[in-house]
Design a protein around this motif. Structure first.
Motif, PDB file in Angstrom:
ATOM      1  N   ASN A 104       1.024  -1.048  -0.080  1.00 22.86           N
ATOM      2  CA  ASN A 104       0.196  -0.032   0.319  1.00 22.86           C
ATOM      3  C   ASN A 104       0.856   1.406   0.185  1.00 22.86           C
ATOM      4  N   THR A 105       1.860   1.051   0.869  1.00 18.32           N
ATOM      5  CA  THR A 105       2.559   2.670   0.489  1.00 18.32           C
ATOM      6  C   THR A 105       3.639   2.435  -0.561  1.00 18.32           C
ATOM      7  N   LYS A 106       3.931   1.506  -0.621  1.00 16.50           N
ATOM      8  CA  LYS A 106       4.828   1.586  -2.426  1.00 16.50           C
ATOM      9  C   LYS A 106       3.604   2.467  -3.302  1.00 16.50           C
TER      10      LYS A 106
ATOM     11  N   VAL B 248       4.827   0.118  -9.811  1.00 18.10           N
ATOM     12  CA  VAL B 248       5.810  -0.096  -8.768  1.00 18.10           C
ATOM     13  C   VAL B 248       6.117  -1.787  -8.395  1.00 18.10           C
TER      14      VAL B 248
ATOM     15  N   ALA C 210       0.522   3.740  -3.270  1.00 13.70           N
ATOM     16  CA  ALA C 210       0.987   5.594  -3.261  1.00 13.70           C
ATOM     17  C   ALA C 210       1.850   6.312  -3.345  1.00 13.70           C
ATOM     18  N   GLN C 211       2.683   5.463  -2.859  1.00 13.82           N
ATOM     19  CA  GLN C 211       4.152   6.996  -2.737  1.00 13.82           C
ATOM     20  C   GLN C 211       5.160   6.885  -5.109  1.00 13.82           C
ATOM     21  N   LYS C 212       4.280   5.301  -5.231  1.00 17.00           N
ATOM     22  CA  LYS C 212       4.811   5.109  -6.266  1.00 17.00           C
ATOM     23  C   LYS C 212       3.545   5.007  -7.227  1.00 17.00           C
TER      24      LYS C 212
END
Length: 70
Positions: free
Chosen positions: A14-16, A24, A18-20
């Protein structure tokens, strides 16, 4: 798969994403710090990634998230 590993994989994906963005890629090492502070969990992730699903070194985060949430 242990609940601890499943939660960790989903959170990292989820973090990756959202960031990229949706495309990704990541490896199973993305779920761990640079030092091996939990070898049992690392081996569980490696076994799931390499032996169970025969995934490439890098895979799309969305694909990994989908696999663990099925």
């Amino acid at each position: 798969m242990s609940p601890e590993l499943r939660a960790k994989i989903i959170a990292v994906c989820n973090t990756k994403i959202a960031q990229k963005g949706e495309n990704v890629g990541l490896s199973f090492y993305a779920f761990f710090a640079n030092k091996n502070d939990n070898p049992e969990l690392l081996m569980e992730a490696a076994t799931w990634w390499i032996k169970t699903h025969q995934l490439d070194h890098f895979e799309k985060a969305k694909k990994i998230k989908d696999l663990v949430t099925l």
